[in-house]
Design a protein around this motif. Structure first.
Motif, mmCIF file in Angstrom:
data_model
loop_
_atom_site.group_PDB
_atom_site.id
_atom_site.type_symbol
_atom_site.label_atom_id
_atom_site.label_comp_id
_atom_site.label_asym_id
_atom_site.label_seq_id
_atom_site.Cartn_x
_atom_site.Cartn_y
_atom_site.Cartn_z
ATOM 1 N N UNK A 73 16.082 17.573 79.973
ATOM 2 C CA UNK A 73 15.469 17.843 81.125
ATOM 3 C C UNK A 73 14.397 19.051 81.314
ATOM 4 N N UNK A 74 13.187 18.742 81.648
ATOM 5 C CA UNK A 74 12.179 20.105 81.834
ATOM 6 C C UNK A 74 12.278 21.162 82.440
ATOM 7 N N UNK A 92 1.163 21.221 89.763
ATOM 8 C CA UNK A 92 0.192 21.687 89.106
ATOM 9 C C UNK A 92 0.412 21.547 87.636
ATOM 10 N N UNK A 93 1.827 21.196 87.104
ATOM 11 C CA UNK A 93 2.084 20.914 86.027
ATOM 12 C C UNK A 93 3.002 19.810 85.675
ATOM 13 N N UNK A 94 4.368 20.161 85.709
ATOM 14 C CA UNK A 94 5.311 18.949 85.563
ATOM 15 C C UNK A 94 5.628 17.978 86.722
ATOM 16 N N UNK A 95 5.354 18.617 87.880
ATOM 17 C CA UNK A 95 5.998 17.913 89.077
ATOM 18 C C UNK A 95 7.591 17.541 88.984
ATOM 19 N N UNK A 101 12.991 14.386 84.947
ATOM 20 C CA UNK A 101 11.906 14.505 84.198
ATOM 21 C C UNK A 101 12.089 15.046 82.904
ATOM 22 N N UNK A 102 12.122 14.312 81.808
ATOM 23 C CA UNK A 102 12.666 14.567 80.506
ATOM 24 C C UNK A 102 11.558 14.844 79.410
ATOM 25 N N UNK A 167 -1.476 16.078 79.914
ATOM 26 C CA UNK A 167 -1.745 16.244 81.487
ATOM 27 C C UNK A 167 -1.389 17.407 82.068
ATOM 28 N N UNK A 168 -1.173 18.606 81.176
ATOM 29 C CA UNK A 168 -0.619 20.014 81.535
ATOM 30 C C UNK A 168 -1.967 20.855 81.377
#
Length: 191
Positions: A73-74, A92-95, A101-102, A167-168
């Motif tokens: 997981x992130x 803004x980044x990972x949401x 979210x892996x 997309x970061x």
């Protein structure tokens, strides 16, 4: 960042293991992915993923037939500052609101470059985007573990990620778009 994980693939770089494909597992207490990037030209900021698990199917006779998979997981990211962590997990980044979210890595090819080195190509999925990455991998040591009394191996790998490709890219280029990744793992045959 993803890398995260990933370093286990290093095992495929050497002829140090059994003669047939053997499954190795990462030691989560001694496996880390450290990343860093430049912050506005003032400093280098670091983060880490640790405690993750992964698996290597390693074939000594045909290293190119080996494989590695890692997933975590992130939200296991460690930043050293809670406000930075929360910003990284925001839209803004990972949401990343939960552990669904892996970060994942699956090897797709191995090029042996030396007695203890290899280039390991694989698909890294980060922030829902999958891109090919190449790890420069090294076997650091392989022998019976002095405390565990069974085969053990250590590996290191490096790569550079471009965060905007995942997309970061917020604040690039002021906050560097390139993220340097260093991976260090230990692995042992699965029981």
């Amino acid at each position: 960042m993803k890398p995260l994980f990933l370093a286990a693939a290093l095992a495929a770089a050497t002829p140090a293991f059994a003669s047939e494909a053997t499954v190795y597992v990462l030691d989560p207490s001694h496996s880390q992915v450290v990343f860093h990037y430049n912050h506005l030209g003032y400093s280098t900021t670091y983060g880490m993923f640790s405690g993750f698990e992964g698996q290597i199917s390693w074939n000594k006779e045909d290293p190119a037939a080996s494989s590695v998979t890692v997933s975590f997981p992130v939200r296991t990211m460690l930043t050293g500052w809670e406000a930075r962590f929360e910003h990284f997990m925001s839209g803004d980044f990972f949401g990343a609101e939960d552990d669904s979210e892996l970060v994942t890595f699956s090897s797709t090819g191995i090029e042996v470059t030396g007695e203890t080195t290899a280039k390991i190509t694989g698909d890294l999925t980060l922030n829902g985007v999958t891109k090919p990455v190449v790890l420069d991998a090294t076997l650091t040591q392989e022998m019976d573990h002095p405390m565990e009394g069974k085969p053990w191996a250590g590996f290191e790998a490096t790569t550079t990620l471009t965060r905007s490709e995942f997309d970061l890219g917020m604040f690039a280029p002021y906050v560097s778009d390139e993220v340097e990744v260093y991976i260090s793992v230990e692995a042992t045959p699965a029981e």
